[in-house]
Design a protein around this motif. Sequence first.
Motif, PDB file in Angstrom:
ATOM      1  N   LEU A   3     -39.817 -17.997 -25.175  1.00 41.40           N
ATOM      2  CA  LEU A   3     -38.756 -17.871 -24.171  1.00 41.40           C
ATOM      3  C   LEU A   3     -38.092 -19.212 -23.902  1.00 41.40           C
ATOM      4  N   ALA A   4     -38.905 -20.255 -23.808  1.00 43.44           N
ATOM      5  CA  ALA A   4     -38.354 -21.588 -23.538  1.00 43.44           C
ATOM      6  C   ALA A   4     -37.402 -22.025 -24.644  1.00 43.44           C
ATOM      7  N   ARG A   5     -37.691 -21.619 -25.885  1.00 40.21           N
ATOM      8  CA  ARG A   5     -36.810 -21.961 -27.008  1.00 40.21           C
ATOM      9  C   ARG A   5     -35.607 -21.037 -27.099  1.00 40.21           C
ATOM     10  N   ALA A   6     -35.838 -19.743 -26.867  1.00 40.49           N
ATOM     11  CA  ALA A   6     -34.811 -18.750 -27.167  1.00 40.49           C
ATOM     12  C   ALA A   6     -33.812 -18.549 -26.047  1.00 40.49           C
ATOM     13  N   LEU A   7     -34.208 -18.765 -24.798  1.00 35.35           N
ATOM     14  CA  LEU A   7     -33.303 -18.465 -23.688  1.00 35.35           C
ATOM     15  C   LEU A   7     -32.088 -19.394 -23.607  1.00 35.35           C
ATOM     16  N   ALA A  54     -35.803  -9.596 -16.879  1.00 40.17           N
ATOM     17  CA  ALA A  54     -37.123  -9.099 -17.270  1.00 40.17           C
ATOM     18  C   ALA A  54     -37.199  -9.043 -18.784  1.00 40.17           C
ATOM     19  N   PHE A  55     -38.416  -9.037 -19.275  1.00 43.47           N
ATOM     20  CA  PHE A  55     -38.652  -9.114 -20.711  1.00 43.47           C
ATOM     21  C   PHE A  55     -39.526  -7.951 -21.155  1.00 43.47           C
ATOM     22  N   GLY A  56     -39.382  -7.579 -22.435  1.00 36.32           N
ATOM     23  CA  GLY A  56     -40.146  -6.442 -22.924  1.00 36.32           C
ATOM     24  C   GLY A  56     -40.410  -6.521 -24.407  1.00 36.32           C
ATOM     25  N   PRO A  57     -40.963  -5.426 -24.968  1.00 35.70           N
ATOM     26  CA  PRO A  57     -41.325  -5.409 -26.385  1.00 35.70           C
ATOM     27  C   PRO A  57     -40.131  -5.741 -27.256  1.00 35.70           C
ATOM     28  N   GLY A  58     -40.440  -6.475 -28.307  1.00 33.78           N
ATOM     29  CA  GLY A  58     -39.345  -6.691 -29.244  1.00 33.78           C
ATOM     30  C   GLY A  58     -39.185  -8.062 -29.877  1.00 33.78           C
ATOM     31  N   LEU A  59     -39.267  -9.118 -29.219  1.00 35.77           N
ATOM     32  CA  LEU A  59     -39.190  -9.489 -27.806  1.00 35.77           C
ATOM     33  C   LEU A  59     -37.749  -9.322 -27.345  1.00 35.77           C
ATOM     34  N   SER A  60     -37.545  -8.784 -26.160  1.00 41.36           N
ATOM     35  CA  SER A  60     -36.202  -8.555 -25.670  1.00 41.36           C
ATOM     36  C   SER A  60     -36.082  -8.986 -24.215  1.00 41.36           C
ATOM     37  N   GLU A  67     -40.610 -11.075 -32.456  1.00 39.99           N
ATOM     38  CA  GLU A  67     -40.646  -9.608 -32.381  1.00 39.99           C
ATOM     39  C   GLU A  67     -42.019  -9.038 -32.055  1.00 39.99           C
ATOM     40  N   GLU A  68     -43.086  -9.595 -32.635  1.00 37.76           N
ATOM     41  CA  GLU A  68     -44.423  -9.016 -32.457  1.00 37.76           C
ATOM     42  C   GLU A  68     -45.221  -9.671 -31.329  1.00 37.76           C
ATOM     43  N   GLN A  69     -44.584 -10.525 -30.549  1.00 41.90           N
ATOM     44  CA  GLN A  69     -45.330 -11.217 -29.491  1.00 41.90           C
ATOM     45  C   GLN A  69     -45.535 -10.349 -28.251  1.00 41.90           C
ATOM     46  N   ILE A  70     -44.683  -9.348 -28.060  1.00 37.71           N
ATOM     47  CA  ILE A  70     -44.932  -8.317 -27.057  1.00 37.71           C
ATOM     48  C   ILE A  70     -44.822  -6.980 -27.765  1.00 37.71           C
ATOM     49  N   ALA A  71     -45.915  -6.229 -27.777  1.00 27.41           N
ATOM     50  CA  ALA A  71     -45.936  -4.930 -28.449  1.00 27.41           C
ATOM     51  C   ALA A  71     -46.820  -3.976 -27.650  1.00 27.41           C
ATOM     52  N   TRP A  72     -46.556  -2.688 -27.784  1.00 25.43           N
ATOM     53  CA  TRP A  72     -47.220  -1.671 -26.953  1.00 25.43           C
ATOM     54  C   TRP A  72     -47.261  -0.407 -27.785  1.00 25.43           C
ATOM     55  N   ARG A  73     -48.454  -0.060 -28.291  1.00 25.91           N
ATOM     56  CA  ARG A  73     -48.589   1.071 -29.198  1.00 25.91           C
ATOM     57  C   ARG A  73     -49.720   1.987 -28.755  1.00 25.91           C
ATOM     58  N   VAL A  74     -49.576   3.263 -29.065  1.00 18.20           N
ATOM     59  CA  VAL A  74     -50.591   4.243 -28.703  1.00 18.20           C
ATOM     60  C   VAL A  74     -51.778   4.116 -29.655  1.00 18.20           C
ATOM     61  N   GLY A  75     -52.973   3.925 -29.075  1.00 14.83           N
ATOM     62  CA  GLY A  75     -54.195   3.853 -29.862  1.00 14.83           C
ATOM     63  C   GLY A  75     -55.120   5.009 -29.534  1.00 14.83           C
ATOM     64  N   ASP A  76     -56.262   5.059 -30.193  1.00 10.48           N
ATOM     65  CA  ASP A  76     -57.224   6.136 -29.953  1.00 10.48           C
ATOM     66  C   ASP A  76     -57.912   5.992 -28.605  1.00 10.48           C
ATOM     67  N   ASN A  77     -58.007   4.755 -28.116  1.00 13.04           N
ATOM     68  CA  ASN A  77     -58.700   4.491 -26.853  1.00 13.04           C
ATOM     69  C   ASN A  77     -57.759   3.790 -25.878  1.00 13.04           C
ATOM     70  N   LEU A  96     -34.789 -10.907 -29.306  1.00  9.48           N
ATOM     71  CA  LEU A  96     -35.289 -12.170 -29.828  1.00  9.48           C
ATOM     72  C   LEU A  96     -36.140 -11.866 -31.056  1.00  9.48           C
ATOM     73  N   PRO A  97     -35.514 -11.565 -32.196  1.00  8.99           N
ATOM     74  CA  PRO A  97     -36.274 -11.099 -33.362  1.00  8.99           C
ATOM     75  C   PRO A  97     -37.266 -12.122 -33.892  1.00  8.99           C
ATOM     76  N   GLU A  98     -37.040 -13.395 -33.581  1.00  4.45           N
ATOM     77  CA  GLU A  98     -37.979 -14.411 -34.053  1.00  4.45           C
ATOM     78  C   GLU A  98     -39.343 -14.292 -33.385  1.00  4.45           C
TER      79      GLU A  98
END
Length: 350
Positions: free
Chosen positions: A249-253, A335-341, A225-235, A221-223
């Motif tokens: 999800l309600a729009r895209a599914l 199930a849903f994950g980063p991307g949004l996918s 894309e940044e609504q679920i993200a998971w990145r390595v930080g310093d803390n 769901l590229p529209e």
Amino acid sequence: MPPVFLNRIGTATPGHEVHGTFRAFAEGLIADPRERRLFSRMADRAGIARRWSVLPPDGRPGHVDAEGFYAAGGFPSTRARMARWEAEAPGLAFRALDALGPVEGITHLIVASCTGFAAPGLDHAISAHLGLDETVARTNVGFMGCQAAIVALRLARDAVRADSSARVLVVNLELCTLHLQERPEVEQLLCFLLFGDGCSAALVSADPAGLRLDGFRCALLPEAEEQIAWRVGDNGFDMVLSGEVPKSLARALPPRLPALLDGAEPEAFDLWAIHPGGRSVLDAVEESCRPPQGALAGSRAVLEEHGNMSSPTVMFVLRGMLEAREAGRRGIAMAFGPGLSAETMRFMTV
């Protein structure tokens, strides 16, 4: 190709119930009284009664855990969090394996986690614990978030379809509570309020028992894309879980549903194992996919008792369906994950 079955699922959570303690600490980080009231209202509506952590809670005001892992003004580094993950993950995995029951003749081991990494890692610890043959094929699935369990099951199915004698052990383990952040933003704190720790272990083979795995589909769901993200930080790992996800999800599914359901209509499925990413996520799936009345009750029950444990969570839902199954019922897992996918799995009870 031979049919493939998810035969059994074992699950485990740590022994420390922390939802109230973590919620009280989060409220204490919010200085503005109006925002604190907003947080409290949203927390009340989250549909979560309990969450579990490898960290023992501390009931004193301004404290999170009894060990001081989270010390006000001095939250741990990513290095310290990874060391704790490495120390705690094997024991929880072994408990899920005990719940799974005897496993013989394992040819493949798939381990999924996005909350901790080490090498040699959890796959080696599991192999040694079970005394697996050194020729067992090992695969680690990392950083795919909440949808990783369905991805891992897809890989397991591929292995059995390639060789009907294959017996695949799939382990999903997440220690989400090792990634709390000392931040005052209400949306970020509500995100942290969702997550708990847990593990699942499953056996996939050609033995005709359990859930027949009929097919898998995925969509980006590229529209959003940044609504679920998971990145390595310093803390720790920096989690983004936007409050816009349910609306997206309600729009895209709906336009993607024919592909995700492989051409079937929603009413063709009796069982709906939806990853409980949050109450509003389940509401959005219910609104956009129109499953049968009450079909998401299992997902809501897992959310209430455990919160969102990331990748193992949908396996907890599937375990309930396995235990209460009647032969011949069609099901869909999602199930849903980063991307949004989005990842889906079609199955049939046998």
